[in-house]
Design a protein around this motif. Structure first.
Motif, mmCIF file in Angstrom:
data_model
loop_
_atom_site.group_PDB
_atom_site.id
_atom_site.type_symbol
_atom_site.label_atom_id
_atom_site.label_comp_id
_atom_site.label_asym_id
_atom_site.label_seq_id
_atom_site.Cartn_x
_atom_site.Cartn_y
_atom_site.Cartn_z
ATOM 1 N N GLU A 76 0.833 -1.206 0.000
ATOM 2 C CA GLU A 76 0.000 0.000 0.000
ATOM 3 C C GLU A 76 0.863 1.249 0.000
ATOM 4 N N THR A 77 0.427 2.220 -0.794
ATOM 5 C CA THR A 77 0.999 3.568 -0.792
ATOM 6 C C THR A 77 -0.168 4.515 -0.544
ATOM 7 N N PRO A 78 0.081 5.805 -0.420
ATOM 8 C CA PRO A 78 -1.046 6.719 -0.214
ATOM 9 C C PRO A 78 -2.112 6.657 -1.327
ATOM 10 N N THR A 79 -1.702 6.382 -2.564
ATOM 11 C CA THR A 79 -2.673 6.386 -3.671
ATOM 12 C C THR A 79 -2.939 5.016 -4.275
ATOM 13 N N ALA A 97 -12.262 -3.167 -2.430
ATOM 14 C CA ALA A 97 -11.227 -2.506 -3.239
ATOM 15 C C ALA A 97 -11.711 -1.149 -3.741
ATOM 16 N N MET A 98 -12.958 -1.076 -4.206
ATOM 17 C CA MET A 98 -13.460 0.207 -4.705
ATOM 18 C C MET A 98 -13.630 1.206 -3.569
ATOM 19 N N LYS A 99 -14.090 0.764 -2.409
ATOM 20 C CA LYS A 99 -14.192 1.676 -1.259
ATOM 21 C C LYS A 99 -12.819 2.240 -0.907
ATOM 22 N N MET A 100 -11.821 1.392 -0.948
ATOM 23 C CA MET A 100 -10.458 1.824 -0.636
ATOM 24 C C MET A 100 -9.959 2.820 -1.686
ATOM 25 N N ILE A 102 -11.777 4.789 -3.549
ATOM 26 C CA ILE A 102 -12.536 6.027 -3.366
ATOM 27 C C ILE A 102 -11.957 6.847 -2.213
ATOM 28 N N GLU A 103 -11.665 6.189 -1.105
ATOM 29 C CA GLU A 103 -11.087 6.899 0.049
ATOM 30 C C GLU A 103 -9.747 7.536 -0.310
ATOM 31 N N LYS A 104 -8.915 6.801 -1.030
ATOM 32 C CA LYS A 104 -7.618 7.333 -1.451
ATOM 33 C C LYS A 104 -7.802 8.522 -2.397
ATOM 34 N N GLY A 111 -6.944 7.211 -6.697
ATOM 35 C CA GLY A 111 -6.796 5.971 -5.947
ATOM 36 C C GLY A 111 -6.888 4.795 -6.894
ATOM 37 N N MET A 112 -5.975 3.867 -6.762
ATOM 38 C CA MET A 112 -5.976 2.681 -7.610
ATOM 39 C C MET A 112 -5.667 1.465 -6.754
#
Length: 145
Positions: A76-79, A97-100, A102-104, A111-112
């Protein structure tokens, strides 16, 4: 045999209760059921409730797919992030994965999230809609069968 028409609530309750009966936690059963029923609501029968028994239930019963989804963060990285779905419920993995992502994206502008060891996750449009509901652009895809 005549066509039988069921209302969405009856279909959703049956599918959710059946997933719970084979060991899918209730919260996860809500997600999987919502993805399958939404597919039918959108007219995409190829990825809807008709896959419920021959794909998901059978795979769980054969031990190919795990009813309890364990998701590990591999990197994991910030984005960005790489998740391992450990052959759990593909819809739960895709949703997470999509929630993560979106948060990023809310925090950093992008976010990817990539996923490995997932299973079939239903219609890709479900997850892109999660992003568009947040005013974002969402791209999703899978290589799971």
């Amino acid at each position: 045999m005549p066509n039988m028409i069921l209302d969405w609530n009856t279909v959703s309750s049956f599918v959710k209760d059946s997933f719970i009966a084979v060991g899918v936690p209730e919260k996860d059963a809500d997600i999987v059921t919502d993805v399958l029923v939404e597919s039918d609501r959108r007219g995409i029968q190829s990825h809807g409730v008709n896959r419920f028994k021959p794909i998901y239930i059978d795979r769980i019963m054969k031990g190919i797919q795990h009813p309890v989804t364990t998701i590990d963060v591999v990197r994991e990285t910030p984005t960005t992030a790489v998740l391992d779905g450990n052959d759990g419920m593909g819809q739960v993995i895709g949703y997470t994965a999509m929630k993560m992502a979106i948060e990023k994206a809310k925090k950093y502008g992008m976010g990817m999230v990539a996923v490995r060891n997932s299973t079939h996750y239903g219609i890709a449009g479900y997850y892109t809609t999660m992003a568009t509901d947040e005013g974002m652009i969402g791209i999703t895809g899978t290589n799971a069968r």
